[in-house]
Design a protein around this motif. Structure first.
Motif, short mmCIF file in Angstrom:
data_model
loop_
_atom_site.label_atom_id
_atom_site.label_comp_id
_atom_site.label_asym_id
_atom_site.label_seq_id
_atom_site.Cartn_x
_atom_site.Cartn_y
_atom_site.Cartn_z
N ASN A 42 0.82 -1.21 0.00
CA ASN A 42 0.00 0.00 0.00
C ASN A 42 0.86 1.26 0.00
O ASN A 42 0.59 2.21 -0.73
CB ASN A 42 -0.91 -0.03 1.22
N GLU A 43 1.90 1.28 0.78
CA GLU A 43 2.78 2.45 0.85
C GLU A 43 3.61 2.62 -0.43
O GLU A 43 3.86 3.74 -0.86
CB GLU A 43 3.71 2.36 2.06
N ILE A 44 4.01 1.52 -1.05
CA ILE A 44 4.75 1.61 -2.31
C ILE A 44 3.85 2.19 -3.40
O ILE A 44 4.28 3.06 -4.17
CB ILE A 44 5.30 0.23 -2.71
N ILE A 45 2.60 1.76 -3.46
CA ILE A 45 1.67 2.31 -4.44
C ILE A 45 1.43 3.78 -4.15
O ILE A 45 1.38 4.60 -5.09
CB ILE A 45 0.35 1.51 -4.42
N SER A 46 1.31 4.16 -2.90
CA SER A 46 1.12 5.57 -2.55
C SER A 46 2.31 6.42 -2.99
O SER A 46 2.14 7.54 -3.46
CB SER A 46 0.93 5.74 -1.04
N LYS A 47 3.50 5.88 -2.83
CA LYS A 47 4.70 6.60 -3.22
C LYS A 47 4.68 6.92 -4.71
O LYS A 47 4.95 8.06 -5.12
CB LYS A 47 5.93 5.77 -2.88
N TYR A 48 4.34 5.94 -5.53
CA TYR A 48 4.33 6.18 -6.97
C TYR A 48 3.18 7.07 -7.41
O TYR A 48 3.35 7.91 -8.28
CB TYR A 48 4.29 4.86 -7.73
N ILE A 49 2.03 6.90 -6.81
CA ILE A 49 0.87 7.70 -7.21
C ILE A 49 1.09 9.16 -6.85
O ILE A 49 0.87 10.05 -7.68
CB ILE A 49 -0.42 7.17 -6.57
N TYR A 50 1.54 9.45 -5.65
CA TYR A 50 1.68 10.84 -5.24
C TYR A 50 2.90 11.50 -5.87
O TYR A 50 2.92 12.71 -6.03
CB TYR A 50 1.69 10.96 -3.73
N ARG A 51 3.92 10.74 -6.23
CA ARG A 51 5.06 11.32 -6.94
C ARG A 51 4.61 11.74 -8.34
O ARG A 51 4.94 12.82 -8.81
CB ARG A 51 6.19 10.33 -7.05
N TYR A 52 3.86 10.89 -9.00
CA TYR A 52 3.37 11.20 -10.35
C TYR A 52 2.35 12.33 -10.30
O TYR A 52 2.31 13.17 -11.17
CB TYR A 52 2.77 9.95 -10.96
N ARG A 53 1.54 12.34 -9.26
CA ARG A 53 0.47 13.33 -9.14
C ARG A 53 1.03 14.74 -8.91
O ARG A 53 0.44 15.70 -9.35
CB ARG A 53 -0.44 12.93 -7.99
N THR A 54 2.14 14.84 -8.20
CA THR A 54 2.70 16.17 -7.94
C THR A 54 3.50 16.69 -9.12
O THR A 54 3.59 17.89 -9.31
CB THR A 54 3.60 16.15 -6.69
N LYS A 55 4.09 15.81 -9.92
CA LYS A 55 4.88 16.27 -11.05
C LYS A 55 4.00 16.76 -12.20
O LYS A 55 4.27 17.77 -12.80
CB LYS A 55 5.78 15.14 -11.56
N GLU A 56 2.99 16.01 -12.52
CA GLU A 56 2.16 16.34 -13.67
C GLU A 56 0.69 16.34 -13.26
O GLU A 56 0.22 15.39 -12.67
CB GLU A 56 2.37 15.32 -14.79
N LYS A 57 0.02 17.38 -13.59
CA LYS A 57 -1.40 17.48 -13.30
C LYS A 57 -2.19 17.13 -14.56
O LYS A 57 -2.47 17.97 -15.39
CB LYS A 57 -1.77 18.91 -12.86
N ILE A 58 -2.49 15.87 -14.72
CA ILE A 58 -3.23 15.42 -15.89
C ILE A 58 -4.66 15.11 -15.45
O ILE A 58 -4.88 14.29 -14.55
CB ILE A 58 -2.56 14.19 -16.52
N LYS A 59 -5.62 15.74 -16.07
CA LYS A 59 -7.01 15.63 -15.64
C LYS A 59 -7.64 14.29 -16.01
O LYS A 59 -8.46 13.77 -15.28
CB LYS A 59 -7.84 16.76 -16.24
N ASN A 60 -7.27 13.70 -17.13
CA ASN A 60 -7.92 12.46 -17.54
C ASN A 60 -7.43 11.25 -16.74
O ASN A 60 -8.06 10.22 -16.75
CB ASN A 60 -7.76 12.22 -19.03
N LYS A 61 -6.32 11.35 -16.05
CA LYS A 61 -5.84 10.26 -15.20
C LYS A 61 -6.34 10.39 -13.76
O LYS A 61 -6.09 9.54 -12.95
CB LYS A 61 -4.31 10.24 -15.19
N TYR A 62 -7.06 11.49 -13.46
CA TYR A 62 -7.51 11.73 -12.09
C TYR A 62 -8.47 10.65 -11.62
O TYR A 62 -8.40 10.23 -10.48
CB TYR A 62 -8.18 13.11 -12.01
N LEU A 63 -9.35 10.18 -12.48
CA LEU A 63 -10.32 9.16 -12.10
C LEU A 63 -9.63 7.85 -11.73
O LEU A 63 -9.99 7.20 -10.76
CB LEU A 63 -11.33 8.95 -13.22
N LEU A 64 -8.61 7.49 -12.49
CA LEU A 64 -7.86 6.27 -12.20
C LEU A 64 -7.11 6.39 -10.88
O LEU A 64 -7.12 5.47 -10.06
CB LEU A 64 -6.89 5.97 -13.34
#
Length: 88
Positions: A42-64
């Motif tokens: 769970n923490e590894i997935i959080s690390k990748y999701i929040y790293r990607y989320r802070t670098k690029e703000k892509i609206k169509n990936k928000y639902l995923l």
């Protein structure tokens, strides 16, 4: 529509937590190990999701991202409920 998907993903995570925590626990030896593996993944997935989320703000990936985040919240909630069941 988004509320239904969020509730469904929370319940899906809760269901996964119940499955994963009860299957290895039949022997009674794997409770701590399975819980630690679930939290580590769970923490590894959080690390990748929040790293990607802070670098690029892509609206169509928000639902995923929101779907996976709600599944993770459901898994943690399911583990807490199982811990309270075992404690009582």
């Amino acid at each position: 529509m988004f509320l239904n998907i969020n509730i469904l993903s929370l319940m899906l995570g809760f269901f996964f937590a119940n499955i994963v925590s009860t299957m290895p626990a039949q022997t009674g030896d794997w409770n701590i190990i399975s819980g630690s593996i679930i939290v580590t993944i769970n923490e590894i997935i959080s690390k990748y999701i929040y790293r990607y989320r802070t670098k690029e703000k892509i609206k169509n990936k928000y639902l995923l991202f929101n779907f996976f985040n709600n599944i993770k919240i459901g898994i943690i909630y399911g583990l807490f409920v199982d811990a309270f069941k075992l404690g009582s």
